[in-house]
Scaffold this motif. Structure first.
Motif, PDB file in Angstrom:
ATOM      1  N   VAL A  54      -6.611   0.397   3.444  1.00  0.00           N
ATOM      2  CA  VAL A  54      -8.041   0.854   4.108  1.00  0.00           C
ATOM      3  C   VAL A  54      -8.802   1.341   3.063  1.00  0.00           C
ATOM      4  O   VAL A  54     -10.235   1.165   3.117  1.00  0.00           O
ATOM      5  CB  VAL A  54      -7.474   1.948   4.958  1.00  0.00           C
ATOM      6  CG1 VAL A  54      -8.600   2.744   5.534  1.00  0.00           C
ATOM      7  CG2 VAL A  54      -6.699   1.660   5.992  1.00  0.00           C
ATOM      8  N   ASP A  55      -8.245   2.031   1.967  1.00  0.00           N
ATOM      9  CA  ASP A  55      -9.142   2.163   0.991  1.00  0.00           C
ATOM     10  C   ASP A  55      -8.433   1.452  -0.274  1.00  0.00           C
ATOM     11  O   ASP A  55      -7.250   1.067  -0.596  1.00  0.00           O
ATOM     12  CB  ASP A  55      -8.641   3.885   0.514  1.00  0.00           C
ATOM     13  CG  ASP A  55      -9.675   4.565  -0.507  1.00  0.00           C
ATOM     14  OD1 ASP A  55      -8.991   4.354  -1.638  1.00  0.00           O
ATOM     15  OD2 ASP A  55     -10.512   4.926  -0.279  1.00  0.00           O
ATOM     16  N   PRO A  56      -9.512   1.412  -1.251  1.00  0.00           N
ATOM     17  CA  PRO A  56      -9.203   0.464  -2.303  1.00  0.00           C
ATOM     18  C   PRO A  56      -7.814   0.897  -3.369  1.00  0.00           C
ATOM     19  O   PRO A  56      -7.208   0.395  -4.014  1.00  0.00           O
ATOM     20  CB  PRO A  56     -10.173   0.250  -3.308  1.00  0.00           C
ATOM     21  CG  PRO A  56     -11.469   0.595  -2.460  1.00  0.00           C
ATOM     22  CD  PRO A  56     -10.843   1.478  -1.224  1.00  0.00           C
ATOM     23  N   THR A  57      -7.812   2.305  -3.214  1.00  0.00           N
ATOM     24  CA  THR A  57      -6.517   2.816  -3.848  1.00  0.00           C
ATOM     25  C   THR A  57      -5.420   3.063  -3.195  1.00  0.00           C
ATOM     26  O   THR A  57      -4.189   3.362  -3.704  1.00  0.00           O
ATOM     27  CB  THR A  57      -7.092   4.252  -4.455  1.00  0.00           C
ATOM     28  OG1 THR A  57      -7.089   5.249  -3.241  1.00  0.00           O
ATOM     29  CG2 THR A  57      -8.210   4.250  -5.108  1.00  0.00           C
ATOM     30  N   ASP A  58      -5.344   2.528  -1.970  1.00  0.00           N
ATOM     31  CA  ASP A  58      -4.088   2.663  -1.193  1.00  0.00           C
ATOM     32  C   ASP A  58      -2.564   1.889  -1.774  1.00  0.00           C
ATOM     33  O   ASP A  58      -3.066   0.748  -2.284  1.00  0.00           O
ATOM     34  CB  ASP A  58      -4.351   2.068   0.220  1.00  0.00           C
ATOM     35  CG  ASP A  58      -4.889   3.262   1.288  1.00  0.00           C
ATOM     36  OD1 ASP A  58      -4.970   4.354   0.930  1.00  0.00           O
ATOM     37  OD2 ASP A  58      -5.444   2.743   2.214  1.00  0.00           O
ATOM     38  N   VAL A  59      -1.706   2.643  -1.648  1.00  0.00           N
ATOM     39  CA  VAL A  59      -0.448   1.994  -2.051  1.00  0.00           C
ATOM     40  C   VAL A  59      -0.119   1.321  -0.738  1.00  0.00           C
ATOM     41  O   VAL A  59       0.121   1.696   0.519  1.00  0.00           O
ATOM     42  CB  VAL A  59       0.692   2.878  -2.322  1.00  0.00           C
ATOM     43  CG1 VAL A  59       2.032   2.028  -2.380  1.00  0.00           C
ATOM     44  CG2 VAL A  59       0.361   3.605  -3.622  1.00  0.00           C
ATOM     45  N   VAL A  60       0.039  -0.080  -0.747  1.00  0.00           N
ATOM     46  CA  VAL A  60       0.530  -1.081   0.495  1.00  0.00           C
ATOM     47  C   VAL A  60       1.944  -1.182   0.306  1.00  0.00           C
ATOM     48  O   VAL A  60       2.392  -1.884  -0.512  1.00  0.00           O
ATOM     49  CB  VAL A  60      -0.403  -2.170   0.615  1.00  0.00           C
ATOM     50  CG1 VAL A  60      -0.045  -3.051   1.867  1.00  0.00           C
ATOM     51  CG2 VAL A  60      -1.897  -2.149   0.580  1.00  0.00           C
ATOM     52  N   ILE A  61       2.999  -0.787   1.255  1.00  0.00           N
ATOM     53  CA  ILE A  61       4.133  -1.280   1.301  1.00  0.00           C
ATOM     54  C   ILE A  61       4.510  -1.947   2.452  1.00  0.00           C
ATOM     55  O   ILE A  61       3.896  -1.752   3.599  1.00  0.00           O
ATOM     56  CB  ILE A  61       4.751   0.057   1.462  1.00  0.00           C
ATOM     57  CG1 ILE A  61       4.697   1.054   0.405  1.00  0.00           C
ATOM     58  CG2 ILE A  61       6.273  -0.197   1.885  1.00  0.00           C
ATOM     59  CD1 ILE A  61       5.365   2.522   0.534  1.00  0.00           C
ATOM     60  N   ARG A  62       4.973  -3.191   2.279  1.00  0.00           N
ATOM     61  CA  ARG A  62       5.121  -4.131   3.165  1.00  0.00           C
ATOM     62  C   ARG A  62       6.530  -4.137   3.662  1.00  0.00           C
ATOM     63  O   ARG A  62       7.667  -4.294   2.786  1.00  0.00           O
ATOM     64  CB  ARG A  62       4.732  -5.629   2.759  1.00  0.00           C
ATOM     65  CG  ARG A  62       5.067  -6.523   3.836  1.00  0.00           C
ATOM     66  CD  ARG A  62       4.153  -7.945   3.641  1.00  0.00           C
ATOM     67  NE  ARG A  62       2.632  -7.626   3.882  1.00  0.00           N
ATOM     68  CZ  ARG A  62       1.487  -8.047   3.228  1.00  0.00           C
ATOM     69  NH1 ARG A  62       1.750  -9.272   2.655  1.00  0.00           N
ATOM     70  NH2 ARG A  62       0.432  -7.753   3.428  1.00  0.00           N
ATOM     71  N   HIS A  63       6.710  -4.178   5.067  1.00  0.00           N
ATOM     72  CA  HIS A  63       8.092  -4.415   5.615  1.00  0.00           C
ATOM     73  C   HIS A  63       8.441  -5.560   6.397  1.00  0.00           C
ATOM     74  O   HIS A  63       7.480  -6.072   7.121  1.00  0.00           O
ATOM     75  CB  HIS A  63       8.230  -3.204   6.699  1.00  0.00           C
ATOM     76  CG  HIS A  63       8.060  -1.895   6.137  1.00  0.00           C
ATOM     77  ND1 HIS A  63       8.862  -1.130   5.633  1.00  0.00           N
ATOM     78  CD2 HIS A  63       6.734  -1.210   6.072  1.00  0.00           C
ATOM     79  CE1 HIS A  63       8.432  -0.136   5.098  1.00  0.00           C
ATOM     80  NE2 HIS A  63       7.203   0.108   5.644  1.00  0.00           N
ATOM     81  N   ASP A  64       9.528  -6.504   5.958  1.00  0.00           N
ATOM     82  CA  ASP A  64       9.748  -7.565   6.511  1.00  0.00           C
ATOM     83  C   ASP A  64      10.435  -7.119   7.749  1.00  0.00           C
ATOM     84  O   ASP A  64      11.654  -6.868   7.856  1.00  0.00           O
ATOM     85  CB  ASP A  64      10.712  -8.177   5.649  1.00  0.00           C
ATOM     86  CG  ASP A  64      11.158  -9.501   6.018  1.00  0.00           C
ATOM     87  OD1 ASP A  64      10.958 -10.182   7.374  1.00  0.00           O
ATOM     88  OD2 ASP A  64      11.764 -10.569   5.340  1.00  0.00           O
ATOM     89  N   LEU A  65       9.897  -7.662   8.923  1.00  0.00           N
ATOM     90  CA  LEU A  65      10.130  -7.433  10.236  1.00  0.00           C
ATOM     91  C   LEU A  65      11.430  -8.251  10.651  1.00  0.00           C
ATOM     92  O   LEU A  65      12.098  -8.004  11.822  1.00  0.00           O
ATOM     93  CB  LEU A  65       9.087  -7.340  11.225  1.00  0.00           C
ATOM     94  CG  LEU A  65       8.101  -6.217  11.087  1.00  0.00           C
ATOM     95  CD1 LEU A  65       7.116  -6.319  12.358  1.00  0.00           C
ATOM     96  CD2 LEU A  65       8.665  -4.835  11.030  1.00  0.00           C
ATOM     97  N   ARG A  66      11.324  -9.499   9.927  1.00  0.00           N
ATOM     98  CA  ARG A  66      12.417 -10.303  10.490  1.00  0.00           C
ATOM     99  C   ARG A  66      13.884  -9.747   9.923  1.00  0.00           C
ATOM    100  O   ARG A  66      15.053 -10.101  10.820  1.00  0.00           O
ATOM    101  CB  ARG A  66      12.376 -11.741   9.747  1.00  0.00           C
ATOM    102  CG  ARG A  66      11.104 -12.305  10.211  1.00  0.00           C
ATOM    103  CD  ARG A  66      10.586 -13.628   9.146  1.00  0.00           C
ATOM    104  NE  ARG A  66      10.538 -12.994   7.683  1.00  0.00           N
ATOM    105  CZ  ARG A  66      10.017 -13.652   6.733  1.00  0.00           C
ATOM    106  NH1 ARG A  66       9.686 -14.865   6.994  1.00  0.00           N
ATOM    107  NH2 ARG A  66       9.661 -13.114   5.572  1.00  0.00           N
ATOM    108  N   ALA A  67      13.921  -8.653   8.951  1.00  0.00           N
ATOM    109  CA  ALA A  67      14.972  -7.934   8.655  1.00  0.00           C
ATOM    110  C   ALA A  67      15.210  -7.000   9.464  1.00  0.00           C
ATOM    111  O   ALA A  67      16.484  -6.554   9.731  1.00  0.00           O
ATOM    112  CB  ALA A  67      15.176  -7.562   7.115  1.00  0.00           C
ATOM    113  N   ALA A  68      14.367  -6.271  10.347  1.00  0.00           N
ATOM    114  CA  ALA A  68      14.542  -5.296  11.202  1.00  0.00           C
ATOM    115  C   ALA A  68      15.257  -5.634  12.550  1.00  0.00           C
ATOM    116  O   ALA A  68      15.606  -4.723  13.048  1.00  0.00           O
ATOM    117  CB  ALA A  68      12.988  -4.511  11.353  1.00  0.00           C
TER     118      ALA A  68
END
Length: 176
Positions: A161-175
């Motif tokens: 959302v903001d250029p400084t955001d830490v983006v953490i991606r979750h693989d939903l295929r594993a969920a």
């Protein structure tokens, strides 16, 4: 511009259950908890503190995502007591749907957000068939970053959302 997801919208949230929690559609009386959060210094990672009017607009727009987009926040109950909110958010300006959370003061450190987030990820995979979902976290919010990583997410180079955001991606295929 937000694109309406290509799926059937839910007029309200389904009820999800875990070993300890019930995730349900937010109710009007849940707003008191959000108001307290948004009035506190704990809301700094969300751009707060906010006035009551601002807090209401945020809460109402998030809850309004259910009939408009088919996803939104779940209120989280533990033994019949409201303890927070976990859900999928995509207000204007978000590059993709985001998995987000907040718990009331006193509910932190009890695994509530983690347990609820896992349930939401499984639901999102089954309901929408998404392969992934992201968190957009302010780099100063160490506790949320740690939770995103404990949930199995990985930090990726993607827009937040903001250029400084830490983006953490979750693989939903594993969920699933």
């Amino acid at each position: 511009m937000i694109q309406r997801p290509q799926h059937i919208a839910y007029p309200s949230a389904p009820v999800l259950s875990t070993a300890r929690l019930v995730l349900r559609m937010p109710r009007f009386d849940d707003f008191a908890h959000r108001l307290a959060f948004y009035a506190s210094d704990r809301s700094v990672w969300e751009g707060g503190p906010f006035t009551p009017d601002q807090a209401w607009r945020i809460f109402a727009s998030e809850v309004g995502q259910w009939p408009l987009m088919g996803f939104g926040p779940f209120s989280v109950d533990l033994d019949g007591t409201y303890v927070g909110e976990v859900g999928i958010y995509q207000p204007q300006g978000y590059p993709e749907p985001e998995l987000g959370w907040f718990v009331v003061d006193g509910a932190e450190g009890k695994g509530i957000a983690s347990e609820a987030a896992q349930a939401v990820m499984v639901w999102a995979r089954g309901a929408f068939g998404w392969d992934h979902i992201d968190n957009y976290i302010d780099p100063g919010n160490a506790r949320s970053i740690a939770l995103g990583l404990r949930l199995g997410g990985v930090i990726v180079d993607a827009p937040g959302v903001d250029p400084t955001d830490v983006v953490i991606r979750h693989d939903l295929r594993a969920a699933a």
